[in-house]
Scaffold this motif. Structure first.
Motif, PDB file in Angstrom:
ATOM      1  N   GLU A   1       8.302  -3.990   0.258  1.00 24.72           N
ATOM      2  CA  GLU A   1       8.533  -2.815   1.108  1.00 24.72           C
ATOM      3  C   GLU A   1       7.270  -1.967   1.211  1.00 24.72           C
ATOM      4  O   GLU A   1       6.930  -1.451   2.281  1.00 24.72           O
ATOM      5  CB  GLU A   1       9.685  -1.985   0.545  1.00 24.72           C
ATOM      6  N   HIS A   2       6.555  -1.820   0.108  1.00 22.81           N
ATOM      7  CA  HIS A   2       5.295  -1.069   0.127  1.00 22.81           C
ATOM      8  C   HIS A   2       4.265  -1.760   1.021  1.00 22.81           C
ATOM      9  O   HIS A   2       3.568  -1.086   1.799  1.00 22.81           O
ATOM     10  CB  HIS A   2       4.750  -0.940  -1.289  1.00 22.81           C
ATOM     11  N   CYS A   3       4.181  -3.081   0.935  1.00 22.42           N
ATOM     12  CA  CYS A   3       3.224  -3.815   1.773  1.00 22.42           C
ATOM     13  C   CYS A   3       3.541  -3.642   3.249  1.00 22.42           C
ATOM     14  O   CYS A   3       2.630  -3.491   4.078  1.00 22.42           O
ATOM     15  CB  CYS A   3       3.233  -5.295   1.392  1.00 22.42           C
ATOM     16  N   ASN A   4       4.829  -3.653   3.604  1.00 25.86           N
ATOM     17  CA  ASN A   4       5.203  -3.447   5.008  1.00 25.86           C
ATOM     18  C   ASN A   4       4.863  -2.033   5.478  1.00 25.86           C
ATOM     19  O   ASN A   4       4.467  -1.832   6.636  1.00 25.86           O
ATOM     20  CB  ASN A   4       6.699  -3.711   5.190  1.00 25.86           C
ATOM     21  N   MET A   5       4.995  -1.056   4.589  1.00 32.46           N
ATOM     22  CA  MET A   5       4.717   0.330   4.961  1.00 32.46           C
ATOM     23  C   MET A   5       3.237   0.562   5.234  1.00 32.46           C
ATOM     24  O   MET A   5       2.878   1.327   6.128  1.00 32.46           O
ATOM     25  CB  MET A   5       5.206   1.274   3.861  1.00 32.46           C
ATOM     26  N   ILE A   6       2.357  -0.087   4.475  1.00 37.08           N
ATOM     27  CA  ILE A   6       0.912   0.137   4.664  1.00 37.08           C
ATOM     28  C   ILE A   6       0.295  -0.916   5.574  1.00 37.08           C
ATOM     29  O   ILE A   6      -0.913  -0.863   5.847  1.00 37.08           O
ATOM     30  CB  ILE A   6       0.177   0.148   3.312  1.00 37.08           C
ATOM     31  N   GLY A   7       1.106  -1.864   6.068  1.00 40.16           N
ATOM     32  CA  GLY A   7       0.625  -2.809   7.062  1.00 40.16           C
ATOM     33  C   GLY A   7      -0.179  -3.972   6.525  1.00 40.16           C
ATOM     34  O   GLY A   7      -1.105  -4.447   7.208  1.00 40.16           O
ATOM     35  N   ILE A   8       0.138  -4.467   5.343  1.00 40.56           N
ATOM     36  CA  ILE A   8      -0.530  -5.650   4.812  1.00 40.56           C
ATOM     37  C   ILE A   8       0.516  -6.699   4.478  1.00 40.56           C
ATOM     38  O   ILE A   8       1.714  -6.393   4.345  1.00 40.56           O
ATOM     39  CB  ILE A   8      -1.377  -5.334   3.552  1.00 40.56           C
TER      40      ILE A   8
ATOM     41  N   SER B   1      -6.759   0.229  -6.360  1.00 41.94           N
ATOM     42  CA  SER B   1      -7.253   1.398  -5.634  1.00 41.94           C
ATOM     43  C   SER B   1      -7.104   1.259  -4.121  1.00 41.94           C
ATOM     44  O   SER B   1      -6.925   2.254  -3.420  1.00 41.94           O
ATOM     45  CB  SER B   1      -8.726   1.647  -5.979  1.00 41.94           C
ATOM     46  N   LYS B   2      -7.121   0.019  -3.606  1.00 39.57           N
ATOM     47  CA  LYS B   2      -7.096  -0.185  -2.153  1.00 39.57           C
ATOM     48  C   LYS B   2      -5.725  -0.592  -1.617  1.00 39.57           C
ATOM     49  O   LYS B   2      -5.383  -0.259  -0.482  1.00 39.57           O
ATOM     50  CB  LYS B   2      -8.117  -1.262  -1.763  1.00 39.57           C
ATOM     51  N   MET B   3      -4.947  -1.322  -2.423  1.00 42.17           N
ATOM     52  CA  MET B   3      -3.699  -1.886  -1.894  1.00 42.17           C
ATOM     53  C   MET B   3      -2.460  -1.482  -2.684  1.00 42.17           C
ATOM     54  O   MET B   3      -1.478  -1.013  -2.113  1.00 42.17           O
ATOM     55  CB  MET B   3      -3.788  -3.429  -1.884  1.00 42.17           C
ATOM     56  N   ILE B   4      -2.500  -1.665  -4.002  1.00 40.42           N
ATOM     57  CA  ILE B   4      -1.299  -1.520  -4.816  1.00 40.42           C
ATOM     58  C   ILE B   4      -1.497  -0.421  -5.853  1.00 40.42           C
ATOM     59  O   ILE B   4      -1.916  -0.690  -6.985  1.00 40.42           O
ATOM     60  CB  ILE B   4      -0.945  -2.849  -5.525  1.00 40.42           C
ATOM     61  N   PRO B   5      -1.227   0.832  -5.521  1.00 36.11           N
ATOM     62  CA  PRO B   5      -1.382   1.910  -6.512  1.00 36.11           C
ATOM     63  C   PRO B   5      -0.273   1.867  -7.549  1.00 36.11           C
ATOM     64  O   PRO B   5       0.722   1.129  -7.404  1.00 36.11           O
ATOM     65  CB  PRO B   5      -1.294   3.173  -5.648  1.00 36.11           C
ATOM     66  N   GLU B   6      -0.421   2.670  -8.573  1.00 37.20           N
ATOM     67  CA  GLU B   6       0.554   2.687  -9.662  1.00 37.20           C
ATOM     68  C   GLU B   6       1.781   3.536  -9.356  1.00 37.20           C
ATOM     69  O   GLU B   6       2.665   3.672 -10.208  1.00 37.20           O
ATOM     70  CB  GLU B   6      -0.105   3.206 -10.936  1.00 37.20           C
ATOM     71  N   THR B   7       1.850   4.085  -8.156  1.00 34.40           N
ATOM     72  CA  THR B   7       2.957   4.991  -7.801  1.00 34.40           C
ATOM     73  C   THR B   7       4.013   4.323  -6.930  1.00 34.40           C
ATOM     74  O   THR B   7       4.905   5.013  -6.414  1.00 34.40           O
ATOM     75  CB  THR B   7       2.394   6.213  -7.060  1.00 34.40           C
ATOM     76  N   ILE B   8       3.942   3.011  -6.738  1.00 30.83           N
ATOM     77  CA  ILE B   8       4.874   2.347  -5.818  1.00 30.83           C
ATOM     78  C   ILE B   8       6.318   2.517  -6.286  1.00 30.83           C
ATOM     79  O   ILE B   8       7.194   2.915  -5.514  1.00 30.83           O
ATOM     80  CB  ILE B   8       4.527   0.849  -5.705  1.00 30.83           C
ATOM     81  N   LEU B   9       6.594   2.208  -7.545  1.00 33.67           N
ATOM     82  CA  LEU B   9       7.960   2.307  -8.073  1.00 33.67           C
ATOM     83  C   LEU B   9       8.446   3.748  -8.075  1.00 33.67           C
ATOM     84  O   LEU B   9       9.591   4.030  -7.695  1.00 33.67           O
ATOM     85  CB  LEU B   9       8.017   1.719  -9.479  1.00 33.67           C
ATOM     86  N   SER B  10       7.588   4.689  -8.456  1.00 32.53           N
ATOM     87  CA  SER B  10       7.976   6.102  -8.477  1.00 32.53           C
ATOM     88  C   SER B  10       8.291   6.606  -7.075  1.00 32.53           C
ATOM     89  O   SER B  10       9.294   7.308  -6.862  1.00 32.53           O
ATOM     90  CB  SER B  10       6.853   6.936  -9.102  1.00 32.53           C
ATOM     91  N   ASP B  11       7.462   6.250  -6.094  1.00 33.01           N
ATOM     92  CA  ASP B  11       7.700   6.677  -4.712  1.00 33.01           C
ATOM     93  C   ASP B  11       8.979   6.064  -4.159  1.00 33.01           C
ATOM     94  O   ASP B  11       9.736   6.723  -3.432  1.00 33.01           O
ATOM     95  CB  ASP B  11       6.512   6.285  -3.832  1.00 33.01           C
ATOM     96  N   PHE B  12       9.237   4.807  -4.502  1.00 32.11           N
ATOM     97  CA  PHE B  12      10.460   4.151  -4.034  1.00 32.11           C
ATOM     98  C   PHE B  12      11.694   4.862  -4.579  1.00 32.11           C
ATOM     99  O   PHE B  12      12.673   5.079  -3.846  1.00 32.11           O
ATOM    100  CB  PHE B  12      10.447   2.681  -4.463  1.00 32.11           C
ATOM    101  N   MET B  13      11.670   5.212  -5.847  1.00 29.09           N
ATOM    102  CA  MET B  13      12.808   5.903  -6.444  1.00 29.09           C
ATOM    103  C   MET B  13      13.002   7.291  -5.833  1.00 29.09           C
ATOM    104  O   MET B  13      14.134   7.721  -5.589  1.00 29.09           O
ATOM    105  CB  MET B  13      12.606   6.010  -7.957  1.00 29.09           C
ATOM    106  N   MET B  14      11.920   7.978  -5.572  1.00 34.83           N
ATOM    107  CA  MET B  14      12.031   9.310  -4.972  1.00 34.83           C
ATOM    108  C   MET B  14      12.621   9.232  -3.572  1.00 34.83           C
ATOM    109  O   MET B  14      13.409  10.100  -3.168  1.00 34.83           O
ATOM    110  CB  MET B  14      10.656   9.971  -4.934  1.00 34.83           C
ATOM    111  N   ARG B  15      12.281   8.183  -2.824  1.00 30.75           N
ATOM    112  CA  ARG B  15      12.829   8.044  -1.462  1.00 30.75           C
ATOM    113  C   ARG B  15      14.318   7.733  -1.487  1.00 30.75           C
ATOM    114  O   ARG B  15      15.031   8.081  -0.528  1.00 30.75           O
ATOM    115  CB  ARG B  15      12.090   6.932  -0.716  1.00 30.75           C
ATOM    116  N   ASN B  16      14.795   7.085  -2.534  1.00 26.74           N
ATOM    117  CA  ASN B  16      16.185   6.633  -2.550  1.00 26.74           C
ATOM    118  C   ASN B  16      17.104   7.529  -3.370  1.00 26.74           C
ATOM    119  O   ASN B  16      18.308   7.266  -3.428  1.00 26.74           O
ATOM    120  CB  ASN B  16      16.246   5.206  -3.118  1.00 26.74           C
ATOM    121  N   MET B  17      16.575   8.547  -4.005  1.00 21.18           N
ATOM    122  CA  MET B  17      17.419   9.488  -4.740  1.00 21.18           C
ATOM    123  C   MET B  17      17.732  10.705  -3.866  1.00 21.18           C
ATOM    124  O   MET B  17      16.877  11.182  -3.115  1.00 21.18           O
ATOM    125  CB  MET B  17      16.715   9.936  -6.027  1.00 21.18           C
ATOM    126  N   LYS B  18      18.950  11.228  -3.989  1.00 20.07           N
ATOM    127  CA  LYS B  18      19.371  12.342  -3.158  1.00 20.07           C
ATOM    128  C   LYS B  18      18.877  13.683  -3.685  1.00 20.07           C
ATOM    129  O   LYS B  18      18.743  14.639  -2.925  1.00 20.07           O
ATOM    130  CB  LYS B  18      20.899  12.357  -3.064  1.00 20.07           C
TER     131      LYS B  18
END
Length: 347
Positions: A89-96, A134-151
């Motif tokens: 999902e992260h790869c689709n969001m940043i276009g890679i 630094s360019k493709m896969i930051p360490e915040t992917i899982l944290s950002d995903f959880m924040m988007r899916n929590m109410k």
């Protein structure tokens, strides 16, 4: 070609229970079911212990019901999200493309194949991994995903706390049983409860010693995205204390952990020898079972930190020093560089 189907069973009380129909290899499927049966028994022990009960510690093990040697149904949760699915999902969001980091990694490694020293090659792999992070896969992917899916932030806090405790139980299970190959495709996280489980839980055997032995450089999966979501406070607090509590509850003298392990490991050894079509000497079988049980108990004792607790009296050594050493090893970039690129160390 195998096709997975989902079916839903309605209970007598009107409850709905979704299941997935699977066609695993009969030999591997039986081994995985055996591991899950063992730790379901241990769940009953954790329910009776005060230290684990007050922390709500348990092994999350979906129900597996074999219908035939090559067909089984697996309890499913529609809210499950695999770690690899979050990555895609992260790869689709940043276009890679999802394979771009691996292709970039392999291309850089091929360009540096003229390096003869092993240390220089490891340093090169560490630099490549840093570039990908630094360019493709930051360490915040899982944290950002959880924040988007929590109410709400309350839901996020509860999910993070449960996820941290579940990571401790999964870490305990995979470490003491020498279960390796923890690729992102095998990690599943429930967005409703925060429970975590991994598929293909098969102990790795050493052909030389015929005992459980995971030859991977890292003792368990503890990659940057998992560390970031748990947070440093969670690692030093909930994670380490939960891991130590599980180990101590299962290693206390009044619970005969070795008796349960002996039955399970004997079946594993017989299955391993049969699958490899190797002759099995009944006289040596008991010795092999005993040595493997001792190995598992030793790993459990390491996580319980009992020797360090006695050693730490009157000194500055933390009571959970052995767990901190394992975490340091599991999060060491030098160890990551020794892993295969498909393990996705940056995730």
């Amino acid at each position: 070609m195998n096709c997975t189907r989902r079916l839903t069973i309605r209970g007598h009380d009107g409850s709905v229970h979704p299941f997935i129909v699977q066609q695993p290899a009969s030999r591997q499927g039986r081994r995985e079911e055996r591991v899950m049966q063992l730790f379901r028994i241990l769940n009953g022990v954790l329910e009776r212990k005060k230290e684990s009960r007050k922390r709500n510690l348990f092994f999350h093990l979906p129900l597996i019901i074999p219908l035939a040697p090559q067909i089984r149904i697996l309890q499913d949760d529609p809210s499950y999200a695999s770690l690899h699915g979050i990555f895609e999902e992260h790869c689709n969001m940043i276009g890679i493309h999802k394979d771009d980091p691996i292709m970039y990694y392999t291309a850089k490694v091929k360009a540096g194949l003229d390096i003869k020293k092993q240390a220089d090659m490891l340093n090169l792999k560490m630099e490549i991994a840093d570039e990908i992070a630094s360019k493709m896969i930051p360490e915040t992917i899982l944290s950002d995903f959880m924040m988007r899916n929590m109410k709400s932030y309350t839901d996020l806090w509860m999910i993070r706390k449960q996820f941290t405790a579940q990571m401790a139980s999964v870490t305990f299970l995979t470490y003491i049983m020498s279960i390796g190959h923890r690729f992102p495709t095998k990690w599943f996280i429930s967005l409703q409860t925060g429970n975590v489980w991994t598929s293909d839980m098969l102990p790795v055997f050493s052909p030389q010693t015929t005992t459980f032995s995971n030859s991977e450089p890292v003792p368990f999966r503890f990659t940057p995205n998992i560390q970031h979501f748990i947070t440093p406070t969670g690692v030093e607090g909930v994670f380490t204390s939960s891991l130590m509590s599980i180990a101590r509850c299962l290693s206390e003298p009044e619970f005969e952990f070795d008796q349960y392990l002996g039955i399970f490991i004997r079946d594993e050894l017989v299955s391993w020898f049969t699958a490899g079509m190797k002759p099995l000497n009944e006289q040596n079988l008991g010795e092999r079972v005993t040595s493997t049980v001792d190995q598992v108990l030793k790993r459990t004792s390491i996580l319980s930190c009992k020797p360090e607790r006695e050693k730490g009296r009157g000194s500055n050594i933390p009571a959970n020093q052995t767990i901190l050493d394992l975490i340091s090893q599991a999060s060491n970039p030098l160890k990551y560089a020794q892993m295969d690129c498909t393990w996705l160390q940056w995730l």
